[in-house]
Write an enzyme that holds these catalytic residues in place. Structure first.
Site, mmCIF file in Angstrom:
data_model
loop_
_atom_site.group_PDB
_atom_site.id
_atom_site.type_symbol
_atom_site.label_atom_id
_atom_site.label_comp_id
_atom_site.label_asym_id
_atom_site.label_seq_id
_atom_site.Cartn_x
_atom_site.Cartn_y
_atom_site.Cartn_z
ATOM 1 N N ILE A 13 -82.945 -46.483 41.833
ATOM 2 C CA ILE A 13 -83.978 -45.859 41.004
ATOM 3 C C ILE A 13 -83.335 -45.528 39.666
ATOM 4 O O ILE A 13 -82.217 -45.001 39.624
ATOM 5 C CB ILE A 13 -84.536 -44.574 41.662
ATOM 6 C CG1 ILE A 13 -85.237 -44.907 42.978
ATOM 7 C CG2 ILE A 13 -85.512 -43.873 40.730
ATOM 8 C CD1 ILE A 13 -85.821 -43.696 43.676
ATOM 9 N N ASP A 14 -84.028 -45.821 38.571
ATOM 10 C CA ASP A 14 -83.490 -45.532 37.243
ATOM 11 C C ASP A 14 -83.117 -44.056 37.118
ATOM 12 O O ASP A 14 -83.773 -43.178 37.702
ATOM 13 C CB ASP A 14 -84.507 -45.883 36.159
ATOM 14 C CG ASP A 14 -84.716 -47.386 36.024
ATOM 15 O OD1 ASP A 14 -83.898 -48.153 36.569
ATOM 16 O OD2 ASP A 14 -85.703 -47.786 35.377
ATOM 17 N N THR A 15 -82.128 -43.772 36.302
ATOM 18 C CA THR A 15 -81.602 -42.410 36.165
ATOM 19 C C THR A 15 -82.670 -41.371 35.805
ATOM 20 O O THR A 15 -82.702 -40.293 36.408
ATOM 21 C CB THR A 15 -80.464 -42.391 35.119
ATOM 22 O OG1 THR A 15 -79.437 -43.298 35.549
ATOM 23 C CG2 THR A 15 -79.879 -41.003 34.972
ATOM 24 N N VAL A 66 -85.776 -41.326 36.506
ATOM 25 C CA VAL A 66 -86.883 -41.380 37.469
ATOM 26 C C VAL A 66 -86.533 -40.529 38.685
ATOM 27 O O VAL A 66 -85.379 -40.470 39.106
ATOM 28 C CB VAL A 66 -87.161 -42.837 37.895
ATOM 29 C CG1 VAL A 66 -88.302 -42.911 38.904
ATOM 30 C CG2 VAL A 66 -87.473 -43.691 36.670
#
Length: 299
Positions: free
Chosen positions: A105-107, A109
């Site tokens: 998961i993107d930072t 998010v």
């Protein structure tokens, strides 16, 4: 034994100013984030565990040579945080791995992330992500995005999109909320799609044209809100609340416990498997008529 470079540091607080208070429905002028970050374990069985990732937690170890050029604190790597909570990190920074990453998961998010608890289960999840169908252990993910109002919102309310080498199914809950399910995954897939295809950039996603809410893009209004796993005949569904301390950006979309409102929750619980299957059939027909990497929308 593995070494991740985990460094224990004393607690501290980072402060982020609110620049668009009308977007948060909050009286506060800033958001305080306490470090070390706290990660809640939501569910586990003998094959996997689901954690609630907060924004700022990294899904993988960064290049430390460049990290400290822009940060005054040690990288809060999610795997290190959960390993530390389990007490498995030794004084020299090494540990026997207890968790195996399945996806990222993107930072900025937040939300549900799945780790396998043994190497064999990790291989089964990876097999399904690669080949799909009934192979391995299946993983379904839905995200909630709070977005800017789009001029084309009424024309494009739900459907399957193939674009930029990735496939996503989406549904608009209302003018400000999208729910998106990854059919195939790619880096920044949802963030690019909402801006460049759906004309609905995500709140505070400054990289992709979102409305600025804080003086930093440490958090964007994108949350991994639903996870479904199928292992043999065993199915587990998990609705994931927004983590405590990171609910301000969502305003009235969530309650005091981080749970999404009834309309969003209802759509999250809908089973899209049959609809997606039919859309994929239509997609296959259209693909034979169009050039590679061309945007395709089916509903």
């Amino acid at each position: 034994m593995l070494r991740r470079g985990f460094i224990k540091q004393p607690p501290f607080v980072k402060i982020f100013k609110i620049v668009s208070p009308e977007s948060t429905n909050a009286k506060a002028t800033h958001c305080e984030v306490e470090f070390p970050l706290k990660v809640q374990e939501l569910w586990r069985d003998k094959h996997h565990v689901i954690f609630n990732k907060p924004p700022l937690a990294l899904s993988q170890l960064p290049d430390k040579r460049t990290w400290y050029n822009t940060h005054d604190y040690d990288p809060p790597v999610l795997l290190d945080i959960v390993q530390s909570s389990s007490g498995s990190i030794l004084k020299d920074g090494t540990y026997e791995p207890s968790y195996y990453p399945i996806h990222r998961i993107d930072t900025p998010v937040s939300g549900g992330i799945v780790y396998a608890v043994n190497k064999q289960s990790a291989q089964q999840f990876s097999r399904n992500l690669r080949y799909g169908g009934n192979k391995g252990f299946s993983l379904t993910r839905k995200y909630v995005a709070k977005v800017g109002k789009s001029k084309t919102a009424n024309e494009c309310k739900e459907g399957l999109i193939k674009w930029n080498g990735a496939i996503t199914y989406f549904q608009r809950v209302d003018n400000e909320h999208l729910i998106l399910q990854l059919v195939t995954g790619k880096k920044h897939q949802i963030r690019k799609l909402t801006q460049q295809v759906l004309d609905s950039p995500i709140y505070n996603d400054l990289k992709y044209g979102g409305k600025k809410v804080f003086d930093s893009d440490f958090q964007i209004a994108l949350h991994s809100a639903y996870i479904r796993t199928k292992i043999g005949f065993n199915i587990h569904e998990q609705i994931i609340p927004v983590p405590d301390g990171f609910r301000m950006i969502w305003g009235e979309s969530v309650d005091q416990n981080g749970n999404f409102n009834e309309d969003i929750t209802r759509v999250l619980k809908e089973d899209w498997a049959g609809t997606i299957k039919e859309c994929l059939k239509k997609l296959k027909i259209q693909e034979t008529k169009l050039a590679d990497n061309q945007l395709i929308f089916v509903s």
